[in-house]
Design an enzyme around this catalytic site. Structure first.
Site, PDB file in Angstrom:
ATOM      1  N   ILE A 142       0.842  -1.202   0.000  1.00  0.00           N
ATOM      2  CA  ILE A 142       0.000   0.000   0.000  1.00  0.00           C
ATOM      3  C   ILE A 142       0.874   1.248   0.000  1.00  0.00           C
ATOM      4  CG2 ILE A 142      -1.756   1.312   1.256  1.00  0.00           C
ATOM      5  CD1 ILE A 142      -2.849  -1.350   2.314  1.00  0.00           C
TER       6      ILE A 142
ATOM      7  N   HIS B   9     -14.520  -1.867   9.944  1.00  0.00           N
ATOM      8  CA  HIS B   9     -13.898  -2.292   8.685  1.00  0.00           C
ATOM      9  C   HIS B   9     -13.558  -3.771   8.819  1.00  0.00           C
ATOM     10  CE1 HIS B   9     -11.602  -2.384   5.049  1.00  0.00           C
ATOM     11  NE2 HIS B   9     -10.484  -2.692   5.694  1.00  0.00           N
TER      12      HIS B   9
ATOM     13  N   ASP C 174     -14.337   0.516   1.543  1.00  0.00           N
ATOM     14  CA  ASP C 174     -15.607  -0.209   1.496  1.00  0.00           C
ATOM     15  C   ASP C 174     -16.687   0.639   0.825  1.00  0.00           C
ATOM     16  OD1 ASP C 174     -14.455  -2.309   3.253  1.00  0.00           O
ATOM     17  OD2 ASP C 174     -14.479  -0.687   4.704  1.00  0.00           O
TER      18      ASP C 174
END
Length: 364
Positions: free
Chosen positions: A49, A220, A192
């Site tokens: 990431i 989450h 999401d």
């Protein structure tokens, strides 16, 4: 016309032109004045990431195309060489907005004077590990990083926690950085939110930018509740409710929800690696809307400190629909909650309460 009169008119015109020229130059100096760089911290920057998000930040995706940045990148000692490689690539890319790079394994150096902190680094759950084992590792990581932010970050530092368990990691960070305002500590559920927008756009064969105001409630995790009851789609005849256009409550109440909840697992199964590109992009979306604002009539989902809205226990980091203006988020109020939604919202809150208790037990 006498020579004197012509000379007077010439002087008046010359003065007027000169005045306006100076005014234009003065105004242009403000327009062209470069902004002060914003310092952005990315932890776990040598990871997937991190590698995806740092060029996005350097290109202006997070803070705008005219905002210079100084990147602070932190990772653990075993990743130091890889982290230096990321720094080399950032230099080689010659990003005009990138005014400096700090690449370090020292948490204090990484946190100095940062204005935005994107907490990507964390300890992932590995095969055979119990939840408490993972929580203990992350409590230790976030306790140390919170203390460094508390002592060395800019007073108005905005924090986004990405690493899982994101909501509870954010809660631990808040515990050990008490001087950072609770409204400045958030966690990522925009991924999401974006996944839900994507599923609706695919189902209706419309552009994703025409879909708005889905909601991710809660954690989450696989208990999160993707809610379309207030979502709308822009059509040629105006805005229409998503439920009306989809016209399939069975799909919306079952398959749609589970697809969004389990999208991360599906991506791991498909590419044998976790979702990095979409996570990085959504983290940029989260910060950009937080700092620069949400469009009028549109809300986004953010994991934020609960104030008791919608009956959610105070003090949890829980995902709500929010609007942002002038660097502040506000929970959207007054939305009607049906029985189906209430049960889903309470179930994910229950999981967060359990996670909170587990995290606090690890503190001992």
């Amino acid at each position: 016309m006498e020579l004197t009169e012509l000379l007077q008119k010439f002087l008046v015109v010359s003065f007027t032109i000169g005045f306006f020229w100076k005014l234009i130059r003065y105004m242009w100096s403000f327009v062209s004045m470069e902004k002060e760089p914003i310092r952005v911290l990315v932890t776990g920057a040598a990871g997937q990431i991190g590698y995806a998000i740092v060029p996005m930040i350097a290109r202006g995706v997070m803070l705008g195309p005219d905002q210079p940045v100084i990147l602070h990148m932190l990772d653990i000692e075993p990743a130091a060489e890889a982290l230096n490689g990321v720094k080399m690539e950032l230099i080689d890319a010659a990003f005009p907005l990138l005014k400096g790079v700090v690449a370090t394994t020292d948490v204090v150096e990484a946190c100095k004077e940062v204005n935005v902190a994107v907490m990507v680094g964390g300890f992932p759950r590995k095969e055979g590990m119990e939840r408490k084992d993972v929580m203990t590792k992350n409590v230790s990581i976030y306790k140390k990083q919170a203390s460094a932010l508390e002592q060395h970050a800019a007073p108005d530092c905005k924090v986004l926690v990405v690493a899982n368990p994101a909501n509870t990691n954010a809660l631990i960070l808040k515990e050990f950085a008490p001087s950072i305002p609770e409204k400045n500590i958030t966690c990522l559920t925009r991924l999401d939110h974006n996944r839900a927008l994507g599923q609706i756009s695919e189902r209706l064969n419309v552009h994703v930018s025409d879909v708005k105001n889905v909601i991710i409630w809660g954690n989450h995790s696989s208990t999160q509740y993707p809610d379309v009851n207030h979502a709308k789609v822009t059509t040629s005849s105006g805005e229409k409710p998503v439920r009306e256009l989809v016209a399939d409550d069975q799909w919306l109440n079952t398959e749609f929800i589970t697809t969004v909840q389990q999208r991360g697992a599906a991506i791991i199964k498909a590419r044998k690696l976790s979702s990095a590109l979409s996570a990085a992009s959504s983290a940029c979306d989260h910060i950009r809307n937080w700092v620069l604002g949400t469009p009028k009539g549109t809300w986004v989902s953010m994991g934020v400190y609960s104030d008791g809205s919608y009956g959610i226990e105070r003090g949890l980091i829980y995902s709500f629909p929010v609007t942002c203006e002038k660097g502040e988020w506000s929970i959207v109020q007054g939305l009607k909650i049906d029985e189906f939604s209430r049960a889903k919202m309470d179930a994910t809150a229950k999981e967060l309460i359990e996670e909170k208790a587990l995290a606090y037990s690890c503190l001992g």
